[in-house]
Design a protein around this motif. Structure first.
Motif, PDB file in Angstrom:
ATOM      1  N   THR A  75      27.116 -33.873   7.682  1.00  0.00           N
ATOM      2  CA  THR A  75      26.267 -33.095   6.784  1.00  0.00           C
ATOM      3  C   THR A  75      25.114 -32.446   7.540  1.00  0.00           C
ATOM      4  O   THR A  75      24.848 -31.253   7.372  1.00  0.00           O
ATOM      5  N   VAL A  76      24.451 -33.214   8.375  1.00  0.00           N
ATOM      6  CA  VAL A  76      23.316 -32.669   9.140  1.00  0.00           C
ATOM      7  C   VAL A  76      23.775 -31.559  10.069  1.00  0.00           C
ATOM      8  O   VAL A  76      23.144 -30.498  10.161  1.00  0.00           O
ATOM      9  N   LEU A  77      24.888 -31.757  10.758  1.00  0.00           N
ATOM     10  CA  LEU A  77      25.390 -30.724  11.672  1.00  0.00           C
ATOM     11  C   LEU A  77      25.778 -29.454  10.926  1.00  0.00           C
ATOM     12  O   LEU A  77      25.482 -28.341  11.378  1.00  0.00           O
ATOM     13  N   LEU A  78      26.436 -29.620   9.772  1.00  0.00           N
ATOM     14  CA  LEU A  78      26.832 -28.441   9.006  1.00  0.00           C
ATOM     15  C   LEU A  78      25.635 -27.729   8.382  1.00  0.00           C
ATOM     16  O   LEU A  78      25.686 -26.527   8.145  1.00  0.00           O
ATOM     17  N   LEU A  79      24.557 -28.434   8.119  1.00  0.00           N
ATOM     18  CA  LEU A  79      23.378 -27.777   7.558  1.00  0.00           C
ATOM     19  C   LEU A  79      22.475 -27.172   8.629  1.00  0.00           C
ATOM     20  O   LEU A  79      21.664 -26.294   8.327  1.00  0.00           O
ATOM     21  N   LEU A  80      22.610 -27.611   9.874  1.00  0.00           N
ATOM     22  CA  LEU A  80      21.812 -27.019  10.953  1.00  0.00           C
ATOM     23  C   LEU A  80      22.448 -25.755  11.525  1.00  0.00           C
ATOM     24  O   LEU A  80      21.747 -24.916  12.089  1.00  0.00           O
TER      25      LEU A  80
END
Length: 195
Positions: A75-80
């Motif tokens: 989730t964090v990678l896809l939102l960054l």
């Protein structure tokens, strides 16, 4: 050939002409942006389905904390990634990846519920789901303000719909309670439409 008894040859066929893209009489059926968005949308749908399968079925043999960790990192990678892509002019790709990243937020909440130490904390499933959708709405609002993308605004509207009914589910008894809860949702939608 020529029909018998006719001395005149038939007229030549009309010349072949290619349709001009800029010809207003024959506009193109789809713009290049629309054609690019079709595979992007299908790719996002495929990633979303894969995320749901991962969260619900494929990782049932994994420990709940490991599954939660994998979903949170994804989730964090896809939102960054979307802000970087938007700065490079790949807005459609950024919108698509942001949509999948925001879809992973409630899936990470589901994985959080599956952790034994958290899921048995005393809150009912409906209240916990309402809190997860409230967190998703909050993340979407902040993400829309931070990135300036349009997809998080739609995610905000979708994630906000079940918050009030889920939070009030245990306390609602009868049609009057449901009418009040759905009126609150309608007022929330009106506020979101005006903002």
């Amino acid at each position: 050939g020529t029909p018998p008894g006719s001395a005149e040859p038939p007229p030549p066929p009309p010349p072949v002409t290619w349709l001009d893209v800029d010809d207003p009489e024959h506009p193109p059926e789809a713009s290049s942006r629309e054609v690019q968005n079709i595979p992007l949308g299908l790719g996002a749908l495929l990633l979303g389905v894969a995320a749901v399968v991962f969260a619900a079925v494929a990782t049932s043999s994994m420990d709940a904390l490991v599954r939660l960790g994998i979903l949170l990192v994804a989730t964090v990678l896809l939102l960054l990634a979307p802000p970087v892509l938007a700065r490079r002019g790949l807005t459609s790709t950024a919108e698509t990846i942001a949509t999948v990243g925001l879809l992973l937020v409630p899936l990470a909440g589901y994985a959080l519920w599956a952790v034994d130490r958290i899921g048995d904390g005393g809150a009912s499933g409906a209240v916990f789901a309402g809190l997860i959708f409230l967190a998703t709405t909050t993340v979407s609002i902040g993400y829309a303000a931070w990135t300036g993308l349009r997809a998080p605004r739609f995610a905000t509207v979708l994630a906000a719909q079940p918050v009030v009914p889920l939070l009030a589910y245990d306390r609602i008894s009868g049609p009057a309670g449901w009418a009040l809860a759905l009126t609150a949702v309608a007022l929330l939608d009106l506020w979101l439409a005006r903002s």
